[in-house]
Scaffold this active site. Structure first.
Site, PDB file in Angstrom:
ATOM      1  N   GLU B  54       0.881  -1.164   0.000  1.00  0.00           N
ATOM      2  CA  GLU B  54       0.000   0.000   0.000  1.00  0.00           C
ATOM      3  C   GLU B  54       0.918   1.212   0.000  1.00  0.00           C
ATOM      4  OE1 GLU B  54      -3.455   2.038   2.740  1.00  0.00           O
ATOM      5  OE2 GLU B  54      -2.549   0.183   3.442  1.00  0.00           O
ATOM      6  N   GLU B  65      -4.763  10.506   9.258  1.00  0.00           N
ATOM      7  CA  GLU B  65      -3.493   9.955   9.755  1.00  0.00           C
ATOM      8  C   GLU B  65      -3.140  10.485  11.137  1.00  0.00           C
ATOM      9  OE1 GLU B  65      -2.639   7.795   7.729  1.00  0.00           O
ATOM     10  OE2 GLU B  65      -3.311   8.510   5.779  1.00  0.00           O
TER      11      GLU B  65
END
Lengths: 432, 284
Positions: B54, B65
């Site tokens: 990924e 995030e």
């Protein structure tokens, strides 16, 4: 959702405004966004449990509404046209921000939420949210960029005095954009019991519509006051535009999208004859510096391009690749790379005219209003005041005085001396 | 999606990566701290047992995030990572596993001449990307990207969160191709010491789903990987634990090869843990 129908006011209930708007947020937040959409439709649009009656009573009793519409006699004589000032600087807290903060914190209570988070740039929205949370007895956490914490100390003190926790955000340039990112992360972590009080007409649906509805109490009042005091609707309404909450507050009832029930009859009908001018921060110059990833302005309506940021498709200051750039304005409250999707749409439709004035013109206007009318405006508001220098329409013009300028005194004194701003008084009264 | 182009690209397809044993999906941010280093790191991760890479395409506003990956993205952007540099890097990668592009919607939307996802999806397919994970694109707004992915034979992976309602889950599963990304906990990405109590429940309600299920958000050790697979996952997704290694290496100025060795070792630990978690009676 059962909300895809077109509402009576012409906006799409799925949260789009033409090509703009939508719900671009992580899946973890989507159920909360759906829950909020449902609460918005029931309590705000539907006045369920008398929510709107409660809000209207509280914004009068706690907030001090209605705010006056003042005739600016000296500026009117100077410009040869009647200038009126809608006095949001006189709302409790010193800015229009309380209209939205009180509405959302109250809604969170109706929804059974137990905790409030909010972002703030200049600290005005954070302060308004902290005030509303103290008043309504809700725990409150504010995210504020480290740079802004340092340059807006008085507002940090105010938030702390209202018992709100202030969390400095250190990543990036430490301003509003980073504060929004960090508040979204908090919300994603505590979504089950927390409501995010967004400070402007930005973010995923229903925020842009809901914040507009709470703020449009400004233009609803303004219409009644214009009728009583001037005997007609104004020729034009001028408001500064960063994210755009005071802008849509001042325009909403004229556009016809304002949807808060309980308004005086006829105050929400579209009034296409009234010109609507959104004054953006031209900063030091227009355009985007691709190499530096920096825009020396915050003029996303005038110069931005379509993209997706903070939950909505809207006009943005970005590089060709789509990285969001750091914006600039002498006014911290306008310093944002995006703008509300409804304003972007109204600009495309030609209903709202985007204009901009630069830092120096805003500083000059700050001094002009202080000197000529005895009103010290916020630096954000000063942009709207500055536009009067270019206003060419005849007939009465209303400037939305979105906030008072006490918070900006240090910046204004410093910048005026450094840039030798026209009309700035000397400060030689102090001993060396 | 097993069409001819997969074969000619020499890549296994995304769903097939989960066929034989539990899959290890490994994330790093492209260009952190340089494109050349990322090439080495990806190779090392695959050598360590990674089944799907990924590869993050850094965006300036990474709202999903935690701090670790925010900092990685900043390092990559400061070092000059762009969508064009990213696609070149993907094109150069010499690994025999599928590569998923993890990024935010605005970068996909802005790429090329016309606004919209079509041009980036076409370019990504050309460079050898097998699918997308786009954390700020909920299923509600995914129509145009899903269509472009279908057209170019790419998979679109959706994140199922602990808060996802049954009604939303159904809509997501209708559009899911490749695998289901199960967000193991509330909040943002970042390495944690324990597997969240939410994870077994999340997997339980996906029991009847055909697509492979991979759990991410907070997994950092072989023991956690074992536990997650034992709870019914078909794979584990790990990001921040690798990025911590990259960050420490960048800070200490360690040679790329040494950092790559550490990444390979962690991938090996995670893969071994995942395989050990397979419940005996159901071992394929």
């Amino acid at each position: 959702m059962s909300t895809q129908d077109e509402a009576t006011d012409g906006t799409q209930r799925d949260g789009t405004f033409g090509d703009y708007g939508g719900q671009y947020v992580p899946e973890v937040l989507m159920p909360a966004v759906e829950e909020l959409t449902d609460a918005y439709e029931r309590y705000v649009l539907g006045n369920e449990d008398g929510f709107v009656d409660d809000f209207r009573a509280r914004i009068r009793e706690f907030g001090g509404r209605p705010t006056p519409l003042s005739h600016a006699e000296n500026l009117s004589a100077q410009y040869g046209t009647d200038v009126y000032l809608k006095r949001e600087d006189l709302l409790h807290g010193g800015a229009h921000k309380l209209n939205n903060a009180l509405g959302q914190v109250l809604l969170a209570k109706y929804m059974g939420k137990e905790r409030i988070v909010a972002e703030t740039g200049a600290g005005q929205h954070g302060t308004a949210t902290a005030m509303a949370c103290a008043y309504l007895d809700m725990p409150c956490e504010i995210y504020m960029g480290r740079t802004d914490v340092n340059r807006q100390r008085p507002n940090v003190f105010r938030m702390r005095l209202h018992d709100a926790d202030v969390n400095p955000v250190t990543v990036g340039s430490g301003t509003l954009k980073e504060a929004i990112n960090e508040t979204m992360r908090d919300w994603a972590t505590n979504v089950e019991d927390t409501h995010y009080v967004i400070g402007s007409i930005v973010g995923p649906h229903p925020f842009p519509s809901m914040v507009r509805d709470f703020q449009a109490i400004i233009s609803e009042e303004l219409r009644e006051q214009a009728r009583d005091q001037i005997g007609r609707l104004p020729e034009a309404v001028v408001a500064c535009a960063g994210g755009g909450s005071n802008t849509m507050g001042a325009f909403g009832a004229f556009v016809g999208s304002a949807s808060l029930p309980g308004h005086p009859e006829g105050t929400h009908e579209p009034a296409p004859e009234v010109d609507l001018l959104a004054v953006e921060a031209g900063g030091s110059s227009l355009g985007v510096d691709e190499d530096e990833g920096y825009a020396p302005n915050s003029a996303s309506l005038s110069t931005g391009t379509e993209g997706v940021l903070h939950g909505a498709r809207t006009k943005l200051l970005q590089t060709d690749d789509g990285q969001i750039v750091e914006s600039h304005s002498v006014s911290a409250g306008l310093d944002y790379a995006g703008v509300g999707p409804e304003l972007a749409h109204l600009v495309d439709e030609g209903r709202v005219q985007p204009v901009n004035v630069d830092d120096d013109a805003a500083l000059e206007a700050f001094h002009r209003l202080s000197r000529e009318e005895g009103i010290i405006p916020a630096l954000e508001t000063s942009h709207a005041v500055a536009y009067l220098e270019h206003y060419e329409g005849d007939g009465p013009v209303v400037v939305n005085v979105s906030g008072r300028g006490d918070k900006d005194l240090d910046t204004v004194i410093e910048e005026s001396a450094a840039k030798d701003i026209d009309g700035a008084p000397t400060m030689e009264v102090f001993e060396e | 999606m097993s069409d001819a182009s997969d074969a000619t690209r020499g890549r296994s397809d995304l769903a097939a990566a989960f066929d034989d044993e539990p899959a290890l999906v490994s994330y790093v941010a492209a260009g952190d701290p340089s494109p050349a280093a990322t090439e080495r790191y990806v190779e090392a991760l695959v050598e360590g047992g990674t089944d799907v890479v990924e590869l993050g395409l850094p965006f300036s506003e990474p709202v999903a995030e935690g701090t670790t990956i925010q900092n990685a993205i900043k390092r990559a952007l400061d070092a000059g990572m762009t969508p064009d540099v990213y696609l070149d890097l993907v094109d150069r990668l010499d690994v025999d596993v599928p590569i998923v592009c993890m990024t935010y919607y605005n970068l996909i939307y802005q790429f090329g001449e016309e606004p919209g996802p079509e041009e980036f999806v076409a370019a990504a397919a050309e460079a050898g990307i097998s699918g997308f994970v786009v954390p700020d694109l909920p299923v509600d707004e995914s129509g145009p990207l899903a269509e472009a992915c279908r057209e170019h034979g790419l998979d679109l992976v959706f994140i199922v969160a602990p808060t996802t309602t049954e009604e939303r889950l159904e809509r997501m599963l209708d559009r899911t191709t490749g695998f289901v990304y199960v967000q193991g906990r509330l909040g943002t990405t970042g390495a944690r010491d324990e597997v969240s109590d939410d994870t077994p429940d999340a997997l339980a309600r996906l029991r009847d789903t055909d697509a492979p299920k991979a759990v991410g958000f907070g997994i950092s050790s072989g023991e956690q990987a074992r536990e997650v697979v034992a709870s019914g996952a078909d794979g584990v997704i790990v990001g921040s634990a690798y990025v911590d290694i990259v960050a420490e290496g960048a800070e200490a100025g360690d040679p790329t090869s040494e950092v790559a060795d550490r990444l390979r070792a962690l991938a090996d630990e995670l893969k071994t843990g995942a395989v050990a978690g397979v419940p005996e009676p159901e071992h394929k």
